[in-house]
Design a protein around this motif. Structure first.
Motif, PDB file in Angstrom:
ATOM      1  N   GLY A  88       0.865  -0.990  -0.026  1.00  0.00           N
ATOM      2  CA  GLY A  88       0.105  -0.071  -0.048  1.00  0.00           C
ATOM      3  C   GLY A  88       0.979   1.246   0.095  1.00  0.00           C
ATOM      4  N   LEU A  89       1.955   1.208   0.759  1.00  0.00           N
ATOM      5  CA  LEU A  89       2.912   2.481   0.637  1.00  0.00           C
ATOM      6  C   LEU A  89       3.239   2.574  -0.334  1.00  0.00           C
ATOM      7  CD1 LEU A  89       4.389   1.920   4.369  1.00  0.00           C
ATOM      8  CD2 LEU A  89       2.774   3.553   3.761  1.00  0.00           C
ATOM      9  N   VAL A  90       3.884   1.540  -0.845  1.00  0.00           N
ATOM     10  CA  VAL A  90       4.642   1.630  -2.469  1.00  0.00           C
ATOM     11  C   VAL A  90       3.560   2.473  -3.261  1.00  0.00           C
ATOM     12  CG1 VAL A  90       5.577   0.278  -4.479  1.00  0.00           C
ATOM     13  CG2 VAL A  90       6.263   0.021  -1.953  1.00  0.00           C
ATOM     14  N   TYR A  91       2.554   1.591  -3.407  1.00  0.00           N
ATOM     15  CA  TYR A  91       1.294   2.232  -4.591  1.00  0.00           C
ATOM     16  C   TYR A  91       1.047   3.574  -4.081  1.00  0.00           C
ATOM     17  CZ  TYR A  91       0.708  -2.500  -6.342  1.00  0.00           C
ATOM     18  OH  TYR A  91       0.795  -4.008  -6.775  1.00  0.00           O
ATOM     19  N   TYR A  92       0.937   4.058  -2.903  1.00  0.00           N
ATOM     20  CA  TYR A  92       0.551   5.369  -2.678  1.00  0.00           C
ATOM     21  C   TYR A  92       1.337   6.208  -3.099  1.00  0.00           C
ATOM     22  CZ  TYR A  92      -2.025   8.941  -0.139  1.00  0.00           C
ATOM     23  OH  TYR A  92      -2.533  10.198   0.307  1.00  0.00           O
ATOM     24  N   ALA A  98      -5.756   3.821  -6.354  1.00  0.00           N
ATOM     25  CA  ALA A  98      -6.670   2.691  -6.289  1.00  0.00           C
ATOM     26  C   ALA A  98      -5.976   1.429  -5.646  1.00  0.00           C
ATOM     27  CB  ALA A  98      -7.209   2.664  -7.589  1.00  0.00           C
ATOM     28  N   GLU A  99      -4.893   1.221  -6.102  1.00  0.00           N
ATOM     29  CA  GLU A  99      -3.974   0.002  -5.888  1.00  0.00           C
ATOM     30  C   GLU A  99      -3.688  -0.025  -4.294  1.00  0.00           C
ATOM     31  OE1 GLU A  99      -3.505   1.598  -8.671  1.00  0.00           O
ATOM     32  OE2 GLU A  99      -3.099   0.264 -10.382  1.00  0.00           O
ATOM     33  N   ALA A 105      -6.652  -2.050   2.604  1.00  0.00           N
ATOM     34  CA  ALA A 105      -7.913  -2.604   3.131  1.00  0.00           C
ATOM     35  C   ALA A 105      -7.361  -4.089   3.323  1.00  0.00           C
ATOM     36  CB  ALA A 105      -8.953  -2.895   1.870  1.00  0.00           C
ATOM     37  N   ALA A 106      -6.620  -4.760   2.621  1.00  0.00           N
ATOM     38  CA  ALA A 106      -6.221  -5.975   2.993  1.00  0.00           C
ATOM     39  C   ALA A 106      -5.535  -6.182   4.252  1.00  0.00           C
ATOM     40  CB  ALA A 106      -5.526  -6.830   1.660  1.00  0.00           C
ATOM     41  N   ALA A 107      -4.602  -5.236   4.428  1.00  0.00           N
ATOM     42  CA  ALA A 107      -3.773  -5.102   5.413  1.00  0.00           C
ATOM     43  C   ALA A 107      -4.612  -5.090   6.790  1.00  0.00           C
ATOM     44  CB  ALA A 107      -2.780  -3.955   5.197  1.00  0.00           C
ATOM     45  N   LEU A 123      -6.871   7.955   3.929  1.00  0.00           N
ATOM     46  CA  LEU A 123      -6.299   9.210   3.129  1.00  0.00           C
ATOM     47  C   LEU A 123      -6.655   8.790   1.638  1.00  0.00           C
ATOM     48  CD1 LEU A 123      -3.153  10.025   4.765  1.00  0.00           C
ATOM     49  CD2 LEU A 123      -5.083  11.392   4.991  1.00  0.00           C
ATOM     50  N   ALA A 124      -6.353   7.546   1.460  1.00  0.00           N
ATOM     51  CA  ALA A 124      -6.681   6.864  -0.284  1.00  0.00           C
ATOM     52  C   ALA A 124      -8.255   7.040  -0.385  1.00  0.00           C
ATOM     53  CB  ALA A 124      -6.391   5.572  -0.114  1.00  0.00           C
ATOM     54  N   LEU A 125      -9.095   6.960   0.352  1.00  0.00           N
ATOM     55  CA  LEU A 125     -10.500   6.797  -0.156  1.00  0.00           C
ATOM     56  C   LEU A 125     -10.821   8.358  -0.357  1.00  0.00           C
ATOM     57  CD1 LEU A 125     -11.923   4.470   2.490  1.00  0.00           C
ATOM     58  CD2 LEU A 125     -11.997   4.055  -0.005  1.00  0.00           C
TER      59      LEU A 125
END
Length: 361
Positions: A88-92, A98-99, A105-107, A123-125
């Protein structure tokens, strides 16, 4: 199921196996018992090492390296704890929001007490345009760490704002800025946020509440004046700006806005006086120099107007209005070459701005 049916599988082979049958049966039994274990791909020391390496890669701003290490780990079953958090941190951080949201969410599903994942999910939402969905996550962060993370508190306030929960928004912003939620300052703060959200009418309501609670609160009348000016209610704008001037006499923008208001109704003396005060208090206000140029053009003092406009040009060479007014001024005094030059610059700025607004045209 496979163990129960093993004798049925072996029975057709007995006519061929003869005395070797017990050995065959034992081998198949061992295979059945081992298969479920190997299929699970249990986390090993190497997977934990790779997770740590991925974390270090991300810390050193190498998201591609981190992703290459994390993706194989994410496919393992049972899940390796912490992989979805790091993904999640990498994608963010690489803009794949979205990824990132799916990973966080999985975490959280794997560890409901993963505070950072809960915060990042909120924050992502919000960044995905789902402020209402973000609120529960950010509220949990506030409960866990009240006042510890200003980003989450600020975004929570914005989520309340987008969801029209204005009282909650005021409370959130007041907590962030360390003021009492029922104070005039808290209402003015909410008004400022509403103005940033391009909701001037709602901002004026909050500013009026601020004035009702604290009549001498700086900038409350100023906000009411700005909204009135935005609505072309010049008389009301002047009333509010004059009230602000009495409370806040060394605030340069109030004189700039007064100059603007008087200019709109052609009260040139009052406009010039107000703008002179604005410039005296703050010589970096490009807008005040431009407005002064407009006043002087209307007063037929073109040479002085050019002086103010040239100063504004030095501060902001890309201002369309400055070059347009300079072109008009030079034309008035018969400097046609200078007028054409300024007109050409203004046209170029206009075209460039259009390209920025509509890059695909």
């Amino acid at each position: 199921m496979l163990l129960a049916s093993l004798p049925l599988l072996i029975e057709p082979l007995t006519q061929y196996a003869g005395n070797a049958m017990p050995t065959l049966y034992a081998s198949l039994l061992l295979l059945v018992l081992v298969c479920p274990i190997t299929a699970q791909q249990a986390p090993t020391a190497s997977s934990e090492d790779n997770l740590a390496k991925a974390h270090q890669a991300l810390e050193h701003d190498n998201p591609d390296e981190a992703l290459a290490l994390l993706q194989p780990l994410a496919a393992m079953q049972p899940p390796v704890k912490g992989v979805q958090h790091e993904l999640g941190l990498v994608y963010y951080r690489t803009g794949k929001v979205a990824e990132a949201q799916h990973a966080f969410a999985a975490a959280i599903e794997q560890d409901a007490d993963d505070k950072e994942s809960v915060q990042m999910e909120g924050l992502a939402l919000y960044r995905l345009g789902q402020p209402a969905a973000a609120i529960p996550y950010l509220e949990r962060v506030r409960q866990w760490m009240p006042g510890a993370n200003t980003d989450a508190t600020y975004v929570l306030g914005l989520c309340y704002l987008n969801s029209r929960r204005y009282e909650d928004a005021r409370n959130s912003f007041a907590a962030q800025f360390g003021i009492a939620p029922d104070s005039g300052g808290a209402y003015l703060l909410l008004g400022t946020m509403l103005r940033h959200a391009n909701l001037p009418e709602l901002a004026a309501i909050q500013a009026q509440k601020a004035v009702d609670i604290s009549p001498s609160l700086p900038l409350a009348h100023f906000m009411l004046g700005e909204v009135a000016l935005y609505e072309s209610n010049v008389d009301q704008a002047v009333i509010e700006f004059e009230a602000e001037r009495r409370i806040n006499p060394d605030y340069a923008p109030v004189y700039d806005r007064l100059g603007d208001a008087y200019l709109r109704v052609d009260k040139l003396d009052e406009a010039q006086q107000a703008l002179t005060k604005a410039i005296a208090l703050d010589t970096s206000m490009t807008g005040a120099f431009i407005k002064m140029g407009k006043v002087l053009i209307r007063r037929q003092d073109t040479q002085t107007a050019i002086m103010y406009l040239k100063h504004a040009e030095k501060m902001d060479p890309e201002d369309f209005t400055v070059h347009t007014l300079l072109s008009q001024s030079y034309h008035k005094i018969g400097h046609e070459e200078d007028a054409k030059k300024e007109s050409a610059i203004a046209s170029k700025i206009h075209v460039d701005n259009q390209l920025k607004l509509y890059p695909d045209n």
